[in-house]
Scaffold this active site. Structure first.
Site, short mmCIF file in Angstrom:
data_model
loop_
_atom_site.label_atom_id
_atom_site.label_comp_id
_atom_site.label_asym_id
_atom_site.label_seq_id
_atom_site.Cartn_x
_atom_site.Cartn_y
_atom_site.Cartn_z
N SER A 137 0.86 -1.18 0.00
CA SER A 137 0.00 0.00 0.00
C SER A 137 0.89 1.23 0.00
CB SER A 137 -0.89 0.01 1.25
OG SER A 137 -1.52 1.26 1.42
N TYR A 150 -2.40 -0.51 10.27
CA TYR A 150 -2.30 -0.82 8.84
C TYR A 150 -0.95 -0.37 8.29
CZ TYR A 150 -3.78 -1.31 3.97
OH TYR A 150 -3.89 -1.68 2.65
N LYS A 154 1.95 -2.80 6.58
CA LYS A 154 2.40 -2.63 5.20
C LYS A 154 3.88 -2.23 5.13
CE LYS A 154 -1.33 -3.95 3.23
NZ LYS A 154 -1.35 -5.25 2.48
#
Length: 245
Positions: A137, A150, A154
């Protein structure tokens, strides 16, 4: 010399989280490029619907966290892995409960590692070149409010990509990441339904639009194909310029 092409004829690819959203678009594009594609997901109905769209798509109902799946994957003959399964639960850092932290680490990091490990075992067993593409991402390159977990997961995938690439290059196995910006999918739909958040995303994208699943799938196809034969250990940002600012 003949110029390399995007064709994947004769190759077998496996896409986790392959039944909808980004995974479905990636599955279809790899199949259109000539690969036999195994789409892995937990939802049988979604897999069945996807398989009807293309004769080269095979469905595999499995949970990427299941050790039995990892063992079965290592026994499959595989040329390409697209490590796509993942999740996000945006919330302020002070409010993240331990079970949400554990869930995201389990799926986004631990399972991604074990799936990649199984694919590597398959490729090493066959002694053939291979390509692994992790779906990362833009949040693996920057930070953002409400996305501490998150972003952490990532960033971990970005580090894993580089370390795998260095270790596996002598075996002819290339490892790269694709790092998309926001794409309207079943996972991001509820976030983008908030007008204020959608406006924020729009302001951050110099290209002036969200990415489409096909934008991301095209990057995966390129990295998996012979056109990227000398590319390993990199992250291809499909972010409309978000991280260039």
């Amino acid at each position: 010399m003949r110029a390399p092409s995007l064709t994947l004829e004769g190759q077998t690819a496996l896409v986790t989280g392959g039944s909808k959203g980004l995974g479905a678009a990636i599955t279809r594009m790899l199949a259109d490029a000539g690969a036999k594609v195994i789409a892995v997901a937990r939802e049988q109905a979604a897999l069945d619907a996807l398989c009807k769209q293309h004769e080269r798509i095979e469905g595999w109902t499995a949970d990427v966290r299941d050790p039995a799946f990892h063992a079965a994957l290592a026994d499959r003959d595989l040329d390409i892995l697209v490590n796509n399964a993942g999740t996000n639960r945006p919330m302020p850092m002070a409010d993240v409960p331990a079970d949400v932290l554990d869930e995201m680490l389990q799926l986004n990091v631990r399972s991604s590692y074990l799936v990649a490990q199984a694919a590597v075992r398959s490729m090493l067993r066959r002694g053939q070149p291979g390509s692994i593409v992790h779906i990362s991402s833009q949040m693996g390159h920057v930070g953002s409010p409400g996305r501490t977990v998150y972003c952490m997961t990532k960033h971990a995938i970005e580090g894993l990509t580089k370390a795998m690439a260095v270790e596996l290059a002598p075996h002819g196995i290339r490892v790269n990441a694709v790092a998309p910006t926001f794409v309207e999918t079943p996972m991001t739909g509820p976030m983008l339904a908030d007008p204020a958040f959608r406006a924020f995303v729009g302001q951050m994208l110099p290209m002036g639009r969200l990415a489409t699943p096909e934008d991301v799938a095209a990057a995966v196809l390129y990295l998996a194909s012979p056109l990227a034969a000398m590319i390993t250990g990199t992250s291809l940002l499909v972010d409309g310029g978000w991280t260039a600012q």
